[in-house]
Design a protein around this motif. Sequence first.
Motif: not given
Length: 465
Positions: A251-262
């Motif tokens: 609802d507020e934007g996005a969450s980005v991971t490049l290492d599988g959520w570490k």
Amino acid sequence: PTTSIGNGIYRSDNGGRTWRHLGLDETGRIARIVVDPMDVRRVYVCATGSGFGPSPFRGVYQTTDNGRHWSRVLFVNPETGCSDIAIDPADPRMLLAGMWQFHIYPWDLDSGGPGSGVYLSRNGGLSWTHLAGDGLPKGPLGKIAVAISASDPEIFYALIQDGPPGLYRSTDAGAHWVLVSHNHSMEERPPYYTRFAIAPNNPNRLYFISTNFTTSRNGGRTLRFEHCGCGDNHDFWIDPKNPKRMIITDDEGASVTLDGWKSHQVITLPDAQIYHVYTDRAVPYNVYANRQDGYSYRIPSNTRTESPITPAFWTRVGGCESGFAIPDTRNNNIVWSGCYEGGLTRFNIQRGEGRTVSVFPLAGYGWPPRALPDRWDFVFPIALSPKNPNTVYVGSQYVYETQDGGQSWRRISPDLTLNRKRDEGSSGGVTIDNLGAFDAMSLSIIAPSPLSAGMIWTGGYDGQV
């Protein structure tokens, strides 16, 4: 499903700098778009459609010429739209679709019915088979999400609103299915969420998004809660060439991971849904607003410096995301702020102190409206008398008045709605979802006359004035 209506499909050929409108104007809402990985001219559109009534434009659409022409390849009935579609990247002729029957009334988000089901095409959408039995639930079913494993195309999954949510798995390309789990965390509040994804390199690694974010490493048998700095999650993307690179939208934007959520980065977009806006009489004046997934705020209209008005200048004034935040016309330090289910705060900005002054002390979460003494809407009305600022009004199906800062309340009206008992039952359809968001037998606005003392107008969600 209660979002605003769209006007079709768009395509960008330059990474999002410009966009072209390519039709499907009447579809209303589009839940998913999949592109044939072997022929970019072939695209499938999963159209949910308008939920507020029957629509002949629901279903699955296909183009084979980059969007110049469209044909509908799957249609169930005017009450049923497409909630999800998946394509086998190794064999794009294999398509799996979830069809969803739903109807939104002011008093009920009726999710589910005989139109809902899982459909399979083995010839690129030319024909479809309704998959029923063979391990799938009998129904009535609600919203459905589907997925095909990229690393093992014989493995299908379907996440189905079926009383308790059900995750079903097939290991023979949809011929037979097995119930894997009824874990509620996979599909909280199904009409609003029901989304999951399979890791492109592992058919047993699943990602579920709803109110929370959960993962599974064993095909859905057990879940683990993940921290992503997000909430009210609505879509999920995995890089097909790099499974550690993922994006969750919320609802507020996005969450980005490049290492599988570490680790991950939270991106808050500079936009928001605002419920109501008020101003006070200060110089310069302040703006009061309730922000979706946030609080009630006071925001200055100007600053004493040349700096922009950043969130550092925002002040919380009680309440929560829904409702009203109304300043006292004589004392700008006093704000009346609303929250769900009749929650009301009288906030003193100077002291930084909020006091709960709700008419009724308990929220009605989980209960059908007809079982409650007061039917408080998710966004119940608040109003201050323009003739006497000591007088404050709030509304359920009744109008209540206080003249002592919320210390006591007096009911000053009869039931001002139609009070149709048939429209005061549980909302949600297949899965009960009583959160006060669908209660038509309640007031939506209170408007005291600025000219005539004692004259009060009200409006209800049932159309009564």
